[in-house]
Design an enzyme around this catalytic site. Structure first.
Site, short mmCIF file in Angstrom:
data_model
loop_
_atom_site.label_atom_id
_atom_site.label_comp_id
_atom_site.label_asym_id
_atom_site.label_seq_id
_atom_site.Cartn_x
_atom_site.Cartn_y
_atom_site.Cartn_z
N THR A 1 -7.45 5.45 -6.69
CA THR A 1 -6.38 4.65 -7.36
C THR A 1 -5.89 4.20 -6.20
O THR A 1 -4.88 2.99 -6.63
CB THR A 1 -5.53 5.38 -8.27
OG1 THR A 1 -5.10 6.62 -7.56
CG2 THR A 1 -6.54 5.71 -9.64
N HIS B 1 -8.73 8.56 1.49
CA HIS B 1 -8.07 9.46 1.76
C HIS B 1 -9.27 9.89 0.96
O HIS B 1 -10.75 10.48 0.51
CB HIS B 1 -6.81 9.65 0.97
CG HIS B 1 -6.79 9.08 -0.58
ND1 HIS B 1 -7.05 7.83 -0.65
CD2 HIS B 1 -7.05 10.19 -1.42
CE1 HIS B 1 -7.16 7.60 -1.59
NE2 HIS B 1 -7.33 9.11 -2.67
N HIS C 1 -4.76 1.75 8.62
CA HIS C 1 -4.55 0.75 7.03
C HIS C 1 -6.90 0.76 6.74
O HIS C 1 -6.82 0.14 7.45
CB HIS C 1 -4.47 0.11 6.27
CG HIS C 1 -4.35 -0.80 5.12
ND1 HIS C 1 -4.01 0.23 3.47
CD2 HIS C 1 -5.12 -1.82 4.45
CE1 HIS C 1 -4.62 0.09 2.62
NE2 HIS C 1 -5.93 -0.91 2.87
N GLY D 1 -13.26 6.54 -9.29
CA GLY D 1 -11.81 6.82 -9.94
C GLY D 1 -10.97 6.33 -8.55
O GLY D 1 -9.66 7.01 -8.80
N CYS E 1 1.24 -1.28 0.05
CA CYS E 1 0.25 0.11 -0.15
C CYS E 1 0.86 1.10 0.08
O CYS E 1 1.52 1.36 0.64
CB CYS E 1 -1.14 0.33 1.48
SG CYS E 1 -2.21 1.34 1.20
N CYS F 1 0.31 3.79 2.57
CA CYS F 1 0.99 2.85 3.92
C CYS F 1 3.13 2.85 4.42
O CYS F 1 3.61 3.34 5.34
CB CYS F 1 0.21 1.88 4.39
SG CYS F 1 -0.57 1.05 5.15
N ASP G 1 -0.11 16.02 -2.96
CA ASP G 1 -0.36 15.74 -4.14
C ASP G 1 0.87 15.37 -4.89
O ASP G 1 1.60 16.69 -5.21
CB ASP G 1 -1.38 15.52 -4.50
CG ASP G 1 -2.12 13.59 -5.29
OD1 ASP G 1 -3.13 13.87 -4.93
OD2 ASP G 1 -1.55 13.97 -6.56
N HIS H 1 -9.27 14.43 -0.53
CA HIS H 1 -8.47 15.86 -1.43
C HIS H 1 -9.08 16.28 -0.50
O HIS H 1 -9.84 16.90 -0.33
CB HIS H 1 -8.69 15.46 -2.72
CG HIS H 1 -8.74 14.22 -3.41
ND1 HIS H 1 -7.06 14.03 -3.93
CD2 HIS H 1 -8.66 13.12 -3.67
CE1 HIS H 1 -7.14 12.46 -4.01
NE2 HIS H 1 -7.98 12.10 -4.34
#
Ligand code: 5GP
Ligand code: ZN
Length: 114
Positions: A95, A100, A46, A93, A4, A7, A30, A102
């Site tokens: 990925t 998380h 996680h 979308g 991951c 992680c 990002d 944004h």
């Protein structure tokens, strides 16, 4: 969690431009920003996606939103405004399957879907 990427950022195996961290949450720039301010906020635990939230682990949502508030203030966009976006699953979308949010701002953001 093996393999991951987020992680690995938490563990320091992959570098990231960290802008905020506490004992439950970490936030970093990002790698492919779509706005002047584009921060990824993640729980240290996680959790693959919103689908994996439970009554036991959902407290991280409070931690993430309070971190977002502090980061927005630090970045000077608290008053101007910003978006917090979560993509859950393939159609949205997503990925990276470590949940998380944004944090986007620093510009007048584009049209809203809703
Ligand atoms: P998603 O598409 O899953 O909602 O968002 C994943 C985000 O993680 C993307 O915006 C992508 O640019 C970012 N990302 C992927 N790999 C890395 C990385 O190694 N470092 C950083 N800082 N961001 C990453
Ligand atoms: Zn992870």
């Amino acid at each position: 969690m093996d393999n991951c990427i987020f992680c690995k950022i938490i563990n320091g195996q992959i570098p990231a431009a960290v802008v905020y961290e506490d004992d439950r949450v970490i936030a970093f720039k990002d790698i492919n920003p779509v706005a002047p301010v584009h921060i990824i906020i993640i729980p240290r635990e996680h959790i693959a996606s919103v689908n994996d939230l439970t009554v036991e682990n959902a407290g991280v949502l409070t931690d993430i939103f309070l971190a977002a508030q502090k980061i927005a203030e630090k970045m000077g966009i608290a008053d101007k405004g910003y978006r917090l976006i979560n993509n859950c699953g393939a159609d949205a979308g997503q990925t990276v399957f470590h949940m998380h949010f944004h944090l986007l701002g620093g510009i007048v953001l584009g049209p809203k879907i809703i």
